[in-house]
Design a protein around this motif. Structure first.
Motif, PDB file in Angstrom:
ATOM      1  N   LYS A 104      54.630  62.905  70.290  1.00 29.94           N
ATOM      2  CA  LYS A 104      55.968  62.974  70.021  1.00 29.94           C
ATOM      3  C   LYS A 104      55.933  61.484  70.239  1.00 29.94           C
ATOM      4  CE  LYS A 104      59.250  64.727  73.353  1.00 29.94           C
ATOM      5  NZ  LYS A 104      59.803  63.577  74.164  1.00 29.94           N
ATOM      6  N   ASP A 105      56.042  60.748  71.414  1.00 28.06           N
ATOM      7  CA  ASP A 105      56.154  59.216  71.287  1.00 28.06           C
ATOM      8  C   ASP A 105      55.647  58.379  71.451  1.00 28.06           C
ATOM      9  OD1 ASP A 105      58.361  59.894  73.709  1.00 28.06           O
ATOM     10  OD2 ASP A 105      56.850  60.531  75.201  1.00 28.06           O
ATOM     11  N   ILE A 106      54.357  58.757  70.011  1.00 31.02           N
ATOM     12  CA  ILE A 106      53.666  58.076  69.676  1.00 31.02           C
ATOM     13  C   ILE A 106      53.975  57.832  68.427  1.00 31.02           C
ATOM     14  CG2 ILE A 106      51.319  57.769  69.095  1.00 31.02           C
ATOM     15  CD1 ILE A 106      51.089  57.780  72.172  1.00 31.02           C
ATOM     16  N   ASP A 107      54.324  56.713  68.055  1.00 34.41           N
ATOM     17  CA  ASP A 107      54.981  56.294  67.026  1.00 34.41           C
ATOM     18  C   ASP A 107      53.605  55.259  66.161  1.00 34.41           C
ATOM     19  OD1 ASP A 107      54.716  54.106  68.231  1.00 34.41           O
ATOM     20  OD2 ASP A 107      57.412  53.923  67.678  1.00 34.41           O
ATOM     21  N   GLY A 108      53.018  54.928  66.141  1.00 28.90           N
ATOM     22  CA  GLY A 108      51.679  54.080  65.665  1.00 28.90           C
ATOM     23  C   GLY A 108      50.251  54.787  66.585  1.00 28.90           C
ATOM     24  N   VAL A 109      49.347  54.765  65.077  1.00 31.52           N
ATOM     25  CA  VAL A 109      47.860  55.321  65.477  1.00 31.52           C
ATOM     26  C   VAL A 109      46.632  54.432  64.964  1.00 31.52           C
ATOM     27  CG1 VAL A 109      45.647  56.726  65.374  1.00 31.52           C
ATOM     28  CG2 VAL A 109      48.348  57.332  65.431  1.00 31.52           C
TER      29      VAL A 109
ATOM     30  N   LEU B 147      50.819  64.178  64.773  1.00 31.00           N
ATOM     31  CA  LEU B 147      51.847  62.536  65.488  1.00 31.00           C
ATOM     32  C   LEU B 147      52.893  62.675  63.678  1.00 31.00           C
ATOM     33  CD1 LEU B 147      49.504  60.378  66.315  1.00 31.00           C
ATOM     34  CD2 LEU B 147      50.943  62.099  67.681  1.00 31.00           C
ATOM     35  N   ASN B 148      53.785  61.969  64.221  1.00 27.11           N
ATOM     36  CA  ASN B 148      54.712  61.369  63.230  1.00 27.11           C
ATOM     37  C   ASN B 148      55.225  59.873  63.196  1.00 27.11           C
ATOM     38  OD1 ASN B 148      55.292  63.893  62.329  1.00 27.11           O
ATOM     39  ND2 ASN B 148      57.026  64.210  63.464  1.00 27.11           N
ATOM     40  N   CYS B 149      54.263  59.176  62.386  1.00 27.38           N
ATOM     41  CA  CYS B 149      54.566  57.386  62.697  1.00 27.38           C
ATOM     42  C   CYS B 149      55.054  56.906  61.913  1.00 27.38           C
ATOM     43  CB  CYS B 149      52.605  57.240  62.596  1.00 27.38           C
ATOM     44  SG  CYS B 149      51.579  57.808  64.591  1.00 27.38           S
ATOM     45  N   ASN B 150      55.271  55.437  62.537  1.00 26.95           N
ATOM     46  CA  ASN B 150      55.783  54.620  61.984  1.00 26.95           C
ATOM     47  C   ASN B 150      54.422  53.586  61.242  1.00 26.95           C
ATOM     48  OD1 ASN B 150      58.323  55.798  62.135  1.00 26.95           O
ATOM     49  ND2 ASN B 150      58.743  54.865  63.836  1.00 26.95           N
ATOM     50  N   TRP B 151      53.540  53.235  61.662  1.00 25.41           N
ATOM     51  CA  TRP B 151      52.786  52.620  61.442  1.00 25.41           C
ATOM     52  C   TRP B 151      51.527  53.509  61.514  1.00 25.41           C
ATOM     53  CZ3 TRP B 151      48.889  50.203  64.234  1.00 25.41           C
ATOM     54  CH2 TRP B 151      48.373  48.779  63.652  1.00 25.41           C
ATOM     55  N   PHE B 152      50.670  52.618  60.932  1.00 26.21           N
ATOM     56  CA  PHE B 152      49.276  53.605  61.659  1.00 26.21           C
ATOM     57  C   PHE B 152      48.280  52.180  60.505  1.00 26.21           C
ATOM     58  CE2 PHE B 152      50.219  55.859  57.709  1.00 26.21           C
ATOM     59  CZ  PHE B 152      49.529  55.893  56.929  1.00 26.21           C
ATOM     60  N   SER B 153      46.658  52.327  60.990  1.00 24.94           N
ATOM     61  CA  SER B 153      45.761  51.195  60.771  1.00 24.94           C
ATOM     62  C   SER B 153      44.306  51.799  60.596  1.00 24.94           C
ATOM     63  CB  SER B 153      46.019  49.757  61.265  1.00 24.94           C
ATOM     64  OG  SER B 153      45.370  48.597  59.932  1.00 24.94           O
TER      65      SER B 153
ATOM     66  N   HIS C 282      54.723  52.703  70.755  1.00 25.71           N
ATOM     67  CA  HIS C 282      53.748  53.717  71.346  1.00 25.71           C
ATOM     68  C   HIS C 282      52.282  53.624  69.987  1.00 25.71           C
ATOM     69  CE1 HIS C 282      56.215  53.855  75.118  1.00 25.71           C
ATOM     70  NE2 HIS C 282      56.793  54.786  73.910  1.00 25.71           N
ATOM     71  N   VAL C 283      51.170  52.194  70.617  1.00 25.02           N
ATOM     72  CA  VAL C 283      50.360  52.957  69.779  1.00 25.02           C
ATOM     73  C   VAL C 283      49.103  53.617  70.108  1.00 25.02           C
ATOM     74  CG1 VAL C 283      48.681  51.723  68.201  1.00 25.02           C
ATOM     75  CG2 VAL C 283      51.395  51.148  68.181  1.00 25.02           C
ATOM     76  N   LEU C 284      48.466  54.366  69.382  1.00 31.57           N
ATOM     77  CA  LEU C 284      47.343  55.225  70.411  1.00 31.57           C
ATOM     78  C   LEU C 284      46.284  54.654  69.305  1.00 31.57           C
ATOM     79  CD1 LEU C 284      45.519  57.251  71.377  1.00 31.57           C
ATOM     80  CD2 LEU C 284      46.400  58.773  69.188  1.00 31.57           C
ATOM     81  N   VAL C 285      45.177  53.711  69.834  1.00 32.99           N
ATOM     82  CA  VAL C 285      43.544  52.849  69.687  1.00 32.99           C
ATOM     83  C   VAL C 285      43.283  54.263  70.173  1.00 32.99           C
ATOM     84  CG1 VAL C 285      43.207  50.532  69.468  1.00 32.99           C
ATOM     85  CG2 VAL C 285      45.315  50.560  70.203  1.00 32.99           C
ATOM     86  N   PHE C 286      41.939  54.118  68.974  1.00 32.11           N
ATOM     87  CA  PHE C 286      40.274  54.863  69.787  1.00 32.11           C
ATOM     88  C   PHE C 286      39.328  54.611  68.638  1.00 32.11           C
ATOM     89  CE2 PHE C 286      42.080  56.276  65.986  1.00 32.11           C
ATOM     90  CZ  PHE C 286      41.038  57.294  65.783  1.00 32.11           C
ATOM     91  N   ARG C 287      38.201  54.551  69.166  1.00 28.43           N
ATOM     92  CA  ARG C 287      37.345  54.361  69.310  1.00 28.43           C
ATOM     93  C   ARG C 287      36.430  55.458  68.850  1.00 28.43           C
ATOM     94  NH1 ARG C 287      33.644  53.810  65.493  1.00 28.43           N
ATOM     95  NH2 ARG C 287      32.019  51.992  66.078  1.00 28.43           N
ATOM     96  N   THR C 288      35.654  56.452  68.305  1.00 25.62           N
ATOM     97  CA  THR C 288      34.915  57.680  68.790  1.00 25.62           C
ATOM     98  C   THR C 288      33.896  57.238  67.699  1.00 25.62           C
ATOM     99  OG1 THR C 288      36.608  59.116  68.147  1.00 25.62           O
ATOM    100  CG2 THR C 288      35.010  60.068  68.065  1.00 25.62           C
ATOM    101  N   ILE C 289      32.814  57.629  68.698  1.00 30.61           N
ATOM    102  CA  ILE C 289      31.173  57.096  67.740  1.00 30.61           C
ATOM    103  C   ILE C 289      30.200  59.043  67.960  1.00 30.61           C
ATOM    104  CG2 ILE C 289      30.029  56.344  70.383  1.00 30.61           C
ATOM    105  CD1 ILE C 289      29.290  54.377  68.345  1.00 30.61           C
ATOM    106  N   THR C 290      29.213  58.883  67.119  1.00 27.49           N
ATOM    107  CA  THR C 290      28.109  60.050  67.381  1.00 27.49           C
ATOM    108  C   THR C 290      26.827  60.099  67.097  1.00 27.49           C
ATOM    109  OG1 THR C 290      29.033  61.299  65.366  1.00 27.49           O
ATOM    110  CG2 THR C 290      30.074  61.655  67.260  1.00 27.49           C
ATOM    111  N   GLU C 291      26.211  58.916  67.174  1.00 30.04           N
ATOM    112  CA  GLU C 291      25.193  58.420  67.072  1.00 30.04           C
ATOM    113  C   GLU C 291      23.577  58.916  67.655  1.00 30.04           C
ATOM    114  OE1 GLU C 291      25.811  53.870  65.313  1.00 30.04           O
ATOM    115  OE2 GLU C 291      25.539  54.250  67.632  1.00 30.04           O
ATOM    116  N   SER C 292      25.048  59.978  68.685  1.00 35.46           N
ATOM    117  CA  SER C 292      23.364  60.303  69.456  1.00 35.46           C
ATOM    118  C   SER C 292      22.813  61.906  68.745  1.00 35.46           C
ATOM    119  CB  SER C 292      23.594  60.457  71.365  1.00 35.46           C
ATOM    120  OG  SER C 292      22.807  61.369  71.508  1.00 35.46           O
ATOM    121  N   SER C 293      23.913  62.578  68.770  1.00 35.78           N
ATOM    122  CA  SER C 293      23.621  64.221  67.604  1.00 35.78           C
ATOM    123  C   SER C 293      23.298  63.436  66.283  1.00 35.78           C
ATOM    124  CB  SER C 293      25.419  64.069  67.664  1.00 35.78           C
ATOM    125  OG  SER C 293      25.721  64.643  68.664  1.00 35.78           O
TER     126      SER C 293
END
Length: 396
Positions: free
Chosen positions: A48-53, A80-86, A112-123
């Motif tokens: 609930k603290d995350i307001d950006g992704v 999440l309830n975000c004020n900003w995402f991109s 507080h922005v959550l930044v992530f990177r997901t990749i599944t090239e092996s599968s």
């Protein structure tokens, strides 16, 4: 603090990473949730603290394993309830998600922005399909405007273009295959101390030279290893970060400049866009290359790591071969510990975000057997060709 450089008001407060599988039995979304929740908890926050992704390149709607999960689905999955995402591909390479999140916080769009990177090239490879990062280039990733001119000449993958960079670097500066091998050998030694690394078998110089030639002069061990993984960090306003779980890791400077054509074959072939990004970063700080305690540099292909060493000013132009010769300077106990988790050559192709995760791991003293001595400043850089971005991180 120079008020022009607002990234200094932003800090990394938490990190998380899913299992790194080759392949993983978990779905792309499961891996993403694992990493995101770990990063949020590591920061001492709740969802609930995350307001950006933010993510780079975001969700590829065609289901590509290069980026199977984007910000919108993560917002929904975590409630999440975000004020900003991109999210979006056209940016300064794999670290662009971090940079965009930094700018969102610096401009007041989020705390507080959550930044992530997901990749599944092996599968994806086990399914027998062709991944766009390997061959059959098309619009969703790099755009046919370039690859239509490469395919007729049997340049089907970035490895073919990068091999040309390596060949020219060798011809121009006298870089040797034995020097190039030190990137692979060093990262493999570091990977042996990383429980998550996918390639942990000891490697010798003979092993390196016995590996298959992929695109001359690049051998198999010069190319990163595909995996399934998600990596996440939490960015926070620096004034709020001081009350969280860990000493904040300040974003001291960012670099995302590109002063060359966006074409893999039209950039400076022995430097790429690395100096553009690096010079922009160094212009935003009083710190110098000599202040860097550890470097986490893109090793999608080993020659790119050497070009980043030069582009960042960590060694003189054209002298990366001499700098890494013997491996002593870039070892865990050396002058500049490099890719301390095994990088992408042995740790796994987490594609950019893994470098930030490892830099924070080292700065917070969590490296275990691979922990280096008392680091305070880390540089992260990712990309090749016309894609280049760099970050300078400082432990408060």
């Amino acid at each position: 603090m120079d008020s022009r450089y607002l990234e200094k008001n932003v800090a990394i407060t938490g990190i998380g990473q899913s299992e790194v599988g080759r392949p993983s039995s978990r779905s792309a979304m499961q891996l993403t949730v694992d990493a995101a929740l770990e990063a949020i908890a590591d920061a001492g926050l709740n969802p609930k603290d995350i307001d950006g992704v933010c993510s780079w390149p975001g969700d590829n709607s065609n289901g590509s394993s290069f980026s199977p999960v984007g910000p919108l689905s993560v917002m929904t999955m975590l409630g999440l309830n975000c004020n900003w995402f991109s999210g979006g591909y056209e940016a300064a390479g794999p670290l662009a998600g971090v940079m965009n999140g930094v700018m969102a916080i610096a401009s007041g769009m989020a705390n507080h922005v959550l930044v992530f990177r997901t990749i599944t090239e092996s599968s994806n490879r086990t399914s027998g399909s062709k991944d766009q990062s390997l061959a059959a280039k098309s619009g969703p990733r790099d755009g046919n405007f370039m690859w239509q001119w490469c395919t007729p000449f049997n340049v089907l993958s970035v490895v073919n273009i990068t091999a040309m960079y390596a060949a020219l670097h060798m011809e121009t500066y006298g870089t040797t295959p034995e020097q190039l091998a030190q990137i692979a050998l060093t990262t493999r030694r570091n990977a042996q101390l990383n429980p998550k690394a996918v390639m942990r078998k000891p490697m010798t110089m003979d092993d390196y030279f016995a590996s298959k030639m992929i695109s001359t002069p690049l051998r198999m061990f010069d190319c990163d290893v595909h995996c399934d993984a998600s990596t996440a960090i939490v960015l926070s306003r620096r004034d709020m970060a001081k009350d969280l779980r860990h000493p904040p890791i300040r974003i001291e400077a960012i670099g995302a400049a590109m002063n060359q054509p966006y074409l893999w074959d039209q950039v400076d072939l022995t430097a790429n866009a690395m100096p553009d990004a690096a010079n922009a970063m160094w212009a935003r700080t009083d710190l110098k290359p000599a202040d860097v305690d550890t470097a986490q540099l893109y090793d999608g292909f080993s020659i790119l790591t050497m070009m980043w060493l030069e582009g960042l000013g960590l060694c003189p132009k054209g002298q990366s071969g001499a700098f890494v010769e013997g491996g002593g300077r870039i070892a865990l106990d050396g002058q500049l510990p490099l890719n301390t988790n095994g990088g992408q050559l042995s740790g796994g192709r987490t594609h950019g975000m893994g470098y930030v995760h490892e830099a924070c791991t080292q700065l917070w003293g969590r490296g275990g057997e691979r922990q280096i001595r008392d680091p305070h400043v880390a540089v992260c850089a990712a990309g090749g060709g016309p894609l280049a971005g760099s970050l300078l991180l400082v432990k408060d």
